[in-house]
Enzyme design. Structure first.
Site, mmCIF file in Angstrom:
data_model
loop_
_atom_site.group_PDB
_atom_site.id
_atom_site.type_symbol
_atom_site.label_atom_id
_atom_site.label_comp_id
_atom_site.label_asym_id
_atom_site.label_seq_id
_atom_site.Cartn_x
_atom_site.Cartn_y
_atom_site.Cartn_z
ATOM 1 N N GLN A 133 0.853 -1.194 0.000
ATOM 2 C CA GLN A 133 0.000 0.000 0.000
ATOM 3 C C GLN A 133 0.887 1.241 0.000
ATOM 4 O O GLN A 133 1.599 1.502 0.976
ATOM 5 C CB GLN A 133 -0.861 -0.025 1.271
ATOM 6 C CG GLN A 133 -1.718 1.181 1.509
ATOM 7 C CD GLN A 133 -2.087 1.311 2.979
ATOM 8 O OE1 GLN A 133 -1.420 0.744 3.835
ATOM 9 N NE2 GLN A 133 -3.142 2.041 3.274
ATOM 10 N N SER A 136 1.433 6.607 2.381
ATOM 11 C CA SER A 136 2.157 7.615 3.176
ATOM 12 C C SER A 136 3.312 8.247 2.417
ATOM 13 O O SER A 136 3.987 7.593 1.623
ATOM 14 C CB SER A 136 2.725 6.979 4.436
ATOM 15 O OG SER A 136 1.723 6.365 5.174
ATOM 16 N N GLU A 251 -8.525 -1.107 6.617
ATOM 17 C CA GLU A 251 -7.239 -1.164 7.322
ATOM 18 C C GLU A 251 -7.462 -1.149 8.827
ATOM 19 O O GLU A 251 -6.939 -1.986 9.549
ATOM 20 C CB GLU A 251 -6.386 0.036 6.913
ATOM 21 C CG GLU A 251 -5.059 0.105 7.665
ATOM 22 C CD GLU A 251 -4.090 1.121 7.064
ATOM 23 O OE1 GLU A 251 -4.529 1.969 6.272
ATOM 24 O OE2 GLU A 251 -2.904 1.052 7.394
ATOM 25 N N GLU A 380 -3.940 9.623 18.275
ATOM 26 C CA GLU A 380 -4.608 10.941 18.239
ATOM 27 C C GLU A 380 -5.639 10.993 17.106
ATOM 28 O O GLU A 380 -6.743 11.503 17.273
ATOM 29 C CB GLU A 380 -3.558 12.061 18.029
ATOM 30 C CG GLU A 380 -2.626 12.291 19.203
ATOM 31 C CD GLU A 380 -1.485 11.279 19.266
ATOM 32 O OE1 GLU A 380 -1.325 10.483 18.312
ATOM 33 O OE2 GLU A 380 -0.766 11.273 20.282
HETATM 34 C C1 LIG Z 1 4.616 -0.526 11.259
HETATM 35 C C2 LIG Z 1 4.110 0.466 10.256
HETATM 36 C C3 LIG Z 1 3.740 0.047 8.996
HETATM 37 C C4 LIG Z 1 3.276 0.967 8.061
HETATM 38 N N1 LIG Z 1 2.945 0.507 6.813
HETATM 39 C C5 LIG Z 1 2.529 1.399 5.883
HETATM 40 C C6 LIG Z 1 2.238 0.952 4.555
HETATM 41 O O1 LIG Z 1 2.366 -0.233 4.226
HETATM 42 N N2 LIG Z 1 1.842 1.861 3.639
HETATM 43 C C7 LIG Z 1 1.686 3.194 3.948
HETATM 44 O O2 LIG Z 1 1.277 3.946 3.078
HETATM 45 N N3 LIG Z 1 1.963 3.655 5.199
HETATM 46 C C8 LIG Z 1 2.388 2.791 6.164
HETATM 47 N N4 LIG Z 1 2.694 3.235 7.428
HETATM 48 C C9 LIG Z 1 2.608 4.671 7.714
HETATM 49 C C10 LIG Z 1 1.474 5.071 8.636
HETATM 50 O O3 LIG Z 1 0.259 5.012 7.947
HETATM 51 C C11 LIG Z 1 1.804 6.469 9.172
HETATM 52 O O4 LIG Z 1 2.903 6.338 10.049
HETATM 53 C C12 LIG Z 1 0.656 7.099 9.917
HETATM 54 O O5 LIG Z 1 -0.383 7.415 9.043
HETATM 55 C C13 LIG Z 1 1.083 8.374 10.666
HETATM 56 O O6 LIG Z 1 1.666 9.271 9.797
HETATM 57 P P1 LIG Z 1 3.104 9.915 10.096
HETATM 58 O O7 LIG Z 1 4.012 8.815 10.557
HETATM 59 O O8 LIG Z 1 3.493 10.700 8.890
HETATM 60 O O9 LIG Z 1 2.898 10.898 11.339
HETATM 61 P P2 LIG Z 1 2.300 12.376 11.280
HETATM 62 O O10 LIG Z 1 1.013 12.364 10.555
HETATM 63 O O11 LIG Z 1 3.354 13.314 10.807
HETATM 64 O O12 LIG Z 1 1.996 12.657 12.807
HETATM 65 C C14 LIG Z 1 3.009 13.031 13.755
HETATM 66 C C15 LIG Z 1 2.322 13.203 15.124
HETATM 67 O O13 LIG Z 1 1.344 14.279 15.058
HETATM 68 C C16 LIG Z 1 0.056 13.803 15.474
HETATM 69 N N5 LIG Z 1 -1.003 14.442 14.690
HETATM 70 C C17 LIG Z 1 -1.019 14.616 13.344
HETATM 71 N N6 LIG Z 1 -2.176 15.208 12.970
HETATM 72 C C18 LIG Z 1 -2.910 15.406 14.098
HETATM 73 C C19 LIG Z 1 -4.205 15.958 14.366
HETATM 74 N N7 LIG Z 1 -4.980 16.441 13.395
HETATM 75 N N8 LIG Z 1 -4.639 15.977 15.658
HETATM 76 C C20 LIG Z 1 -3.865 15.498 16.664
HETATM 77 N N9 LIG Z 1 -2.618 14.965 16.464
HETATM 78 C C21 LIG Z 1 -2.157 14.915 15.206
HETATM 79 C C22 LIG Z 1 0.094 12.316 15.204
HETATM 80 O O14 LIG Z 1 -0.841 11.612 15.994
HETATM 81 C C23 LIG Z 1 1.539 11.960 15.567
HETATM 82 O O15 LIG Z 1 1.675 11.778 16.946
HETATM 83 C C24 LIG Z 1 3.167 2.344 8.385
HETATM 84 C C25 LIG Z 1 3.555 2.776 9.655
HETATM 85 C C26 LIG Z 1 4.026 1.861 10.579
HETATM 86 C C27 LIG Z 1 4.432 2.371 11.930
#
Ligand SMILES: Cc1cc2nc3c(=O)[nH]c(=O)nc-3n(C[C@H](O)[C@H](O)[C@H](O)COP(=O)(O)OP(=O)(O)OC[C@H]3O[C@@H](n4cnc5c(N)ncnc54)[C@H](O)[C@@H]3O)c2cc1C
Length: 415
Positions: A133, A136, A251, A380
């Site tokens: 997928q 991100s 998901e 969150e």
């Molecule tokens: C083990 C694992 C597997 C994954 N596999 C995939 C995959 O196969 N394909 C894929 O596309 N993605 C994948 N991901 C990515 C995952 O979907 C993202 O990590 C997730 O959506 C969070 O995005 P970010 O890491 O960019 O954090 P960010 O969105 O940058 O967030 C950073 C912090 O800010 C907080 N925050 C952000 N917006 C808000 C809001 N509006 N209100 C309150 N708090 C907020 C968040 O909760 C977090 O604590 C994977 C992640 C992990 C850990």
């Protein structure tokens, strides 16, 4: 859900058990199916997983809730619970097809063309082709609508440029489903299109990310002039967000609280076997209290999950309520792993399978569970979903509402 099987459910359970008995090795008492630790042997794990999946598929036991026309059984959510319960008693490799079968396949079923359904679903179900997928991006995680990877149309092809990140399994996947911006002049969640991309295409550069546990479960994926045929567009141009929502709903439901790996029974056993000054840790009242609290929360989670399964088996689609399972389940598993590591005292810091209890599985789980709280929506974000879509509280303020994506302010740009 009635906890006792109806006569049809009992018959289904017996049929499932008979097939498993004839085709898999039953776990002995105290034995556990290979789990997280198996991730250390990547290629071998993939092969064994594929062999087991193909065997199930050929006998009609793969993706049993999928409709019959796509190779499933059209089984109910409750039958799926029964199957999982029965399968968990056997020594089988962990399932590495969850993203495709649990999230992307269902999206193709709803939004894909009949040719796409025909071409992709059966090999996906059989495990012959593994899927990833590609959602991100470095600047688009929780706020997925902010994605910048672009797709520009050239005749009957699209040319993709940009970067994805955290792509689980990209290094061994045959196909990926990707969201791209196709109209920067439209609002953030509009102007996005959904595609199926061949992961072997020229211009795709997959770079594994080394994790804290030493494994590389996910990757950065760079796209430079990658060509995708318009036949591999899923749904209408600029309406990819609809498909994305289908994927995300599935998901959250398919991730739930589960990370695989050791469970409450293993924790209890560990507390009984770990000696503190010559006495089992289990004899300590504080340890017993912690165990009791874990047990109660797990049971609550299990029965809430059953309630969701009951709703699904009555025709409901996975809704925002599924967020509850993950919001409660992921921190719970994290606490359990932390407690298991504490119980082991100094040995708790050893990652060496032979030196630590349970072949180091609790240590692996301790390192994996923080990620579980992010994948599929952070705590969150799940709270926001529950607040807005389950409890009906006022939505978050969106400063970019109604604004064309290209005009949304960003941080300072490098010149
Ligand atoms: C083990 C694992 C597997 C994954 N596999 C995939 C995959 O196969 N394909 C894929 O596309 N993605 C994948 N991901 C990515 C995952 O979907 C993202 O990590 C997730 O959506 C969070 O995005 P970010 O890491 O960019 O954090 P960010 O969105 O940058 O967030 C950073 C912090 O800010 C907080 N925050 C952000 N917006 C808000 C809001 N509006 N209100 C309150 N708090 C907020 C968040 O909760 C977090 O604590 C994977 C992640 C992990 C850990």
């Amino acid at each position: 859900m009635d906890f006792n099987d109806t006569s049809e459910e009992a018959a289904f359970r017996a049929e499932a058990r008979a097939w498993l008995e004839a085709n898999a090795e039953r776990l002995k008492a105290g034995e556990r199916a290979p789990g997280l630790a198996e991730g250390r042997a990547d290629q071998e794990l993939i092969q064994r997983s594929q062999q087991w999946q193909a065997k199930k598929a050929d006998a009609g036991w793969a993706c049993i809730t999928w409709p019959k026309e796509y190779g499933g059984r059209g089984a109910s959510a409750i039958q799926s619970v029964i199957w999982n319960q029965e399968e968990s008693h056997y020594k089988i490799p962990p399932n590495i097809f969850g993203i495709g079968q649990g999230m992307l396949g269902p999206t193709i079923m709803v939004h894909g063309s009949s040719e796409q359904k025909q071409r992709y679903l059966r090999p996906m179900l059989r495990g012959d082709e593994i899927w990833c997928q590609l959602f991100s991006e470095p600047g688009a995680g929780s706020d997925l609508g902010g994605l910048r990877t672009s797709a520009v149309r050239e005749g009957d092809q699209w040319v993709i440029n940009g970067q994805k990140i955290w792509t689980t399994g990209a290094q061994y996947c045959r196909w990926g489903m990707i969201l791209c911006r196709t109209d920067p002049g439209a609002e953030k969640h509009k102007g996005i299109t959904y595609f199926i991309v061949d992961m072997k295409s020229p211009g795709i550069d997959i770079r594994p990310i080394k994790q804290i546990n030493g494994l590389s479960g996910f990757n950065e994926v760079f796209f430079t002039d990658v060509r995708v045929s318009d036949d591999n567009r899923v749904g209408a141009v600029n309406e990819g967000w609809r498909g994305a929502l289908t994927t995300l709903m599935n998901e959250r439901h398919s991730i739930g609280g589960g990370a695989g790996g050791p469970d409450f029974g293993d924790l209890l056993q560990l507390a009984k076997e770990t000696l503190w000054e010559g006495r089992p840790a289990f004899a300590d009242s504080a340890v017993r209290q912690r165990l009791a609290r874990f047990y109660i929360r797990l049971k609550g989670l299990q029965y809430t999950g059953y309630r969701t399964q009951t709703a699904l088996s009555r025709g409901a689609i996975p809704g925002p309520e599924s967020s509850i399972g993950k919001l409660v389940g992921a921190p719970l598993r994290q606490e359990m792993a932390s407690f298991a590591v504490d119980l082991q005292g100094a040995a708790g810091v050893a990652m060496d399978g032979a030196a630590s209890a349970d072949d180091g599985l609790w240590q692996l789980m301790y390192l994996a569970t923080p990620g579980l709280r992010l994948a599929g929506g952070t705590d969150e974000i799940l709270r926001n979903i529950i607040a807005e879509r389950v409890l009906g509280l006022p939505p978050e303020i969106r400063a970019d509402k109604g604004m064309a994506f290209k005009d949304v302010p960003t941080g300072p740009k490098n010149t």
